[in-house]
Scaffold this motif. Structure first.
Motif, PDB file in Angstrom:
ATOM      1  N   ARG A  77       0.834  -1.196   0.000  1.00  0.00           N
ATOM      2  CA  ARG A  77       0.000   0.000   0.000  1.00  0.00           C
ATOM      3  C   ARG A  77       0.873   1.252   0.000  1.00  0.00           C
ATOM      4  O   ARG A  77       0.606   2.230  -0.682  1.00  0.00           O
ATOM      5  N   GLY A  80       2.216   1.807  -3.398  1.00  0.00           N
ATOM      6  CA  GLY A  80       1.192   2.434  -4.239  1.00  0.00           C
ATOM      7  C   GLY A  80       1.082   3.925  -3.973  1.00  0.00           C
ATOM      8  O   GLY A  80       0.886   4.723  -4.901  1.00  0.00           O
ATOM      9  N   LEU A  81       1.209   4.309  -2.692  1.00  0.00           N
ATOM     10  CA  LEU A  81       1.183   5.727  -2.340  1.00  0.00           C
ATOM     11  C   LEU A  81       2.374   6.455  -2.968  1.00  0.00           C
ATOM     12  O   LEU A  81       2.224   7.551  -3.511  1.00  0.00           O
ATOM     13  N   GLN A  83       3.792   5.843  -5.663  1.00  0.00           N
ATOM     14  CA  GLN A  83       3.582   5.963  -7.106  1.00  0.00           C
ATOM     15  C   GLN A  83       2.402   6.872  -7.465  1.00  0.00           C
ATOM     16  O   GLN A  83       2.272   7.274  -8.623  1.00  0.00           O
ATOM     17  N   HIS A  84       1.564   7.177  -6.475  1.00  0.00           N
ATOM     18  CA  HIS A  84       0.378   8.005  -6.764  1.00  0.00           C
ATOM     19  C   HIS A  84       0.802   9.380  -7.258  1.00  0.00           C
ATOM     20  O   HIS A  84       1.651  10.041  -6.664  1.00  0.00           O
ATOM     21  N   ARG A  85       0.169   9.806  -8.353  1.00  0.00           N
ATOM     22  CA  ARG A  85       0.504  11.099  -8.947  1.00  0.00           C
ATOM     23  C   ARG A  85      -0.713  12.019  -8.856  1.00  0.00           C
ATOM     24  O   ARG A  85      -1.818  11.651  -9.243  1.00  0.00           O
ATOM     25  N   PHE A  86      -0.502  13.231  -8.320  1.00  0.00           N
ATOM     26  CA  PHE A  86      -1.598  14.180  -8.160  1.00  0.00           C
ATOM     27  C   PHE A  86      -2.107  14.652  -9.516  1.00  0.00           C
ATOM     28  O   PHE A  86      -1.327  14.944 -10.423  1.00  0.00           O
ATOM     29  N   CYS A  87      -3.434  14.706  -9.623  1.00  0.00           N
ATOM     30  CA  CYS A  87      -4.069  15.244 -10.828  1.00  0.00           C
ATOM     31  C   CYS A  87      -4.306  16.738 -10.633  1.00  0.00           C
ATOM     32  O   CYS A  87      -4.138  17.280  -9.538  1.00  0.00           O
ATOM     33  N   ALA A  98       4.539  13.007  -8.168  1.00  0.00           N
ATOM     34  CA  ALA A  98       4.341  11.718  -7.509  1.00  0.00           C
ATOM     35  C   ALA A  98       4.581  11.907  -6.020  1.00  0.00           C
ATOM     36  O   ALA A  98       5.520  12.606  -5.608  1.00  0.00           O
TER      37      ALA A  98
END
Length: 320
Positions: A77, A80-81, A83-87, A98
């Motif tokens: 998890r 995954g955080l 790698q999360h990219r803000f839109c 990221a």
């Protein structure tokens, strides 16, 4: 089972593929994995943070950490955080960043040491290996490129910046770093000296693989290391290497580090085409060519981590 110390060089998706493949060997080999990562990125989120905050561009370092992240649900998890990219639109300061890039940037500022920051981030992700920068300072990448202007095919221009070199439309004739002789990361030099295997590629040849050979302290450590050396070839030419044959990729290693010898060259049996020129290029480096099906089965030019890992087992496990 004897521990085998492996140092993998690269950056971006190519290094991630190599690291994931190395993890797939866990059932048959006991590997101590160190990733040594290029620090020349100047595009996207990394480029913005580098320009605005200074310090090392975090994107390739983040991708290596995520590739080595542990398998516990909590660490997956966290990966995954990272790698999360803000839109958002261009007016939003977070848009395009990221999360892991921001975390690494914050850790490097807080701790004042990129190696300590990467170790801390690795602990957050339960990483099963270590990630190190090739240099403690960011570098610039410059290339002399022929034919960037279709109307002047013989003209040679200087293209500056990793992103611009990666997308150049001409043929790269030579590569250099700025500054000319960046310091090598001391921990990376130590890892190279203690390694059993050094692995180069896959990855963008001019912007992810060859830069390591242009850091004098790292190049000297690579030449002096008692480790065996493996080159994993790409599955297809990229924009920056259009016009280069598979054999030319190997010749470029010798061009930038003439003392370099290689023990094995691993290539996909379909991607190579005629194996004879590749085999001859491998032999010129002192290497044996190993052909194996290492690509994903959907036809795209991507390495399959499980297949690449299976191909690595007999190579890395071979007796000297």
């Amino acid at each position: 089972m004897t521990v085998t110390r492996v140092v993998a060089f690269g950056g971006g998706h190519g290094l991630s593929a190599s690291l994931r493949a190395l993890r797939h060997t866990a059932g048959e080999l006991d590997l101590d994995i160190t990733a040594v990562v290029t620090v020349g990125d100047d595009g996207g989120s990394s480029g913005r943070l580098r320009a605005e905050r200074g310090g090392l561009p975090p994107g390739d370092l983040r991708q290596a950490l995520v590739a080595l992240a542990g398998d516990h649900p909590a660490t997956r998890r966290s990966a995954g955080l990272f790698q999360h990219r803000f839109c958002g639109d261009s007016g939003d300061g977070l848009a395009g960043h990221a999360v892991g890039n921001l975390i690494l940037c914050g850790l490097m500022e807080q701790l004042g040491d990129p190696v300590a920051a990467l170790a801390h981030a690795g602990a957050m992700l339960g990483a099963v290996g270590r990630v190190l920068p090739m240099s403690p300072q960011p570098v610039g990448i410059e290339a002399r490129v022929r034919g960037t202007d279709p109307g002047r095919p013989d003209e040679v221009r200087t293209v500056r910046g990793q992103h611009q070199v990666a997308v150049t439309s001409g043929r790269v004739e030579s590569l250099r770093l700025t500054p000319d002789a960046p310091a090598a990361c001391a921990e990376a030099v130590g890892a190279v000296g203690a390694a059993d295997w050094l692995i180069f590629g896959p990855g963008s040849w001019y912007t992810s693989v060859l830069p390591h050979l242009l850091v004098p302290g790292l190049a000297a450590a690579i030449v002096a290391s008692p480790a065996r050396r493996l080159v994993t070839l790409n599955l297809a030419a990229e924009k920056e290497t259009l016009g280069l044959s598979v054999a030319d990729h190997l010749a470029a290693l010798r061009w930038y580090l003439p003392q370099l010898t290689i023990d094995y060259v691993l290539a996909d049996s379909k991607a190579v085409g005629d194996p004879e020129p590749v085999g001859c290029a491998a032999e010129s480096l002192g290497a044996r060519l190993v052909l194996a099906p290492v690509a994903v089965t959907d036809g795209s030019p991507r390495h399959d981590p499980a297949a690449l890992g299976a191909a690595l087992v007999p190579v890395l496990g071979a007796d000297r």
